[in-house]
Write an enzyme that holds these catalytic residues in place. Structure first.
Site: not given
Ligand code: MEV
Length: 380
Positions: A34, A234, A332
């Protein structure tokens, strides 16, 4: 390492920077597909330096092995018998794992729980508390639980059914804390106070609402799993333990806690079970794991657990800070654009300029990426 293997499935491996944990600078390997996670934790670790970095600790690496004892007429009598013979039962495990025992680990205690009602009637559960030192410990605990089954049957007249560790490793907890001076939180048009209060409001949501808590904790696990995977541990057991721990009050809630300190700074803490090892299991068999552990330099499973908890807390802060201010998508999408460019068939040298153009156009779609690639090849 596994049966029927046909190949390898690779994940990107990155290194998070700027982590000061218990006064020591640590480079943290993270395996994750990610985007934004490694950038997010590194940036938060940098902010945390303004408050001295992270403080981390871990309890003794005590795992729980469960033995289910069935066919007992009198649970209370069987419990009393087990507790009366505790020392002999524990001694029956002596010598099972000589390396762990030589390091001060091994069988430490027995606890008995009466299950008064269940779909198959009543039964006893014996918890074997086993200190596994620097290994993850599943094999060590499972073999100890299996070994103890015979002596328990002989003593109580019951039938030992399941003999397996519990992934709710709530005696093997890791904790990380951080204090960020409010002034360090300011960015763009946002004042430090606005960012801090926004984070506290976001945390309050997760504290009371399981729908939000699941997402909030998923963000924490973004950081945690990536280090757990990079160190050959794990991650399914860590996930299971974390979420069971988050529901320990009977109400699923946030694993982290954020608050305002007396002088107005932002303070965060994270505590969760972390059954991770620095030796044993795949740590020796997998060359990347070996290199990652060397890079981390953790001297014990507890030290590794503290580092992992710090990364989880940093990731939580990164998510809350973004969500409470400009939203998560801006940063993102920039990284997502690189993946779109790759999926559209961009050559390595085309990925960055193509991703930039997609972001500039605010049109991060594979069709548009393919169109641009076609235009570029026609221009050649
Ligand atoms: C995304 O991988 C994680 C988030 O959704 C965490 C959150 O909302 O606190 C951004």
């Amino acid at each position: 390492m596994i049966e029927n293997a046909v190949g390898l499935y690779a994940l990107p491996l990155g290194i998070a920077q700027h982590f000061i944990i218990n006064g020591k600078l640590v480079l943290v390997p993270m395996a994750i597909e990610e985007p934004s996670v490694i950038a997010g934790v590194s940036y938060m670790a940098k902010l945390a330096q303004a408050g001295g970095g992270f403080r981390a600790s871990a309890t003794a690496p005590e795992m729980i092995g469960q033995i289910q004892l069935l066919d007992l007429a009198d649970l209370a009598a069987a419990e009393a018998l087990i507790l009366m013979h505790k020392d002999e039962l524990l001694a029956s495990l002596h010598g099972l794992h000589p390396t762990i025992e030589a390091l001060g680990g091994g069988a430490k205690d027995l606890q008995v729980r009466q299950i008064a009602t269940s779909p198959i009637g009543h039964f006893l559960v014996v918890h074997l508390i086993y200190d596994v030192r620097d290994v993850m410990g599943a094999n060590a605990v499972n073999s100890a639980a299996e070994r103890l089954a015979g002596p328990l049957e002989a003593l109580t007249g019951g039938r030992a059914h399941l003999r397996i560790l519990s992934n709710l490793a709530d005696r093997r907890l890791a904790k990380a804390e951080v204090t960020i001076p409010t002034s360090a939180l300011a960015f763009g048009a946002f004042s430090g106070e606005q960012v801090r209060d926004g984070i506290l409001e976001a945390w309050a949501f997760a504290a009371v609402d399981p729908y939000r808590a699941a997402t909030h904790n998923k963000g924490i696990m973004n950081g945690i799993d990536a280090v757990v995977i990079a160190t050959g541990n794990d991650w399914r057991s860590v996930e299971a333990g974390a979420h069971a721990y988050a529901a320990r009050s009977g109400h699923y809630t946030s694993l982290s806690l954020w608050e305002k300190t007396e002088n107005g700074d932002l303070h965060g803490a994270l505590e969760l079970p972390l059954a991770v090892g620095i030796t044993g299991g795949s740590t020796q068999a997998h060359p990347s794991v070996h290199a990652n552990l060397k890079l981390l330099g953790a001297k014990s499973s507890g030290e590794l657990a503290g580092i992992i908890a710090s990364v989880g807390l940093a990731q939580n802060l990164a998510a809350l800070r973004a969500l409470a201010t400009e939203g998560i998508q801006r940063g993102h999408m920039r990284l997502h654009a690189r993946q779109v460019a790759l999926s559209a068939g961009a050559e390595p040298a085309q990925v960055a300029p193509l991703a930039e153009q997609l972001v500039r156009e605010d049109n991060i779609r594979i069709e548009r990426a393919q169109e641009i690639l076609r235009e570029w090849s026609e221009q050649k």
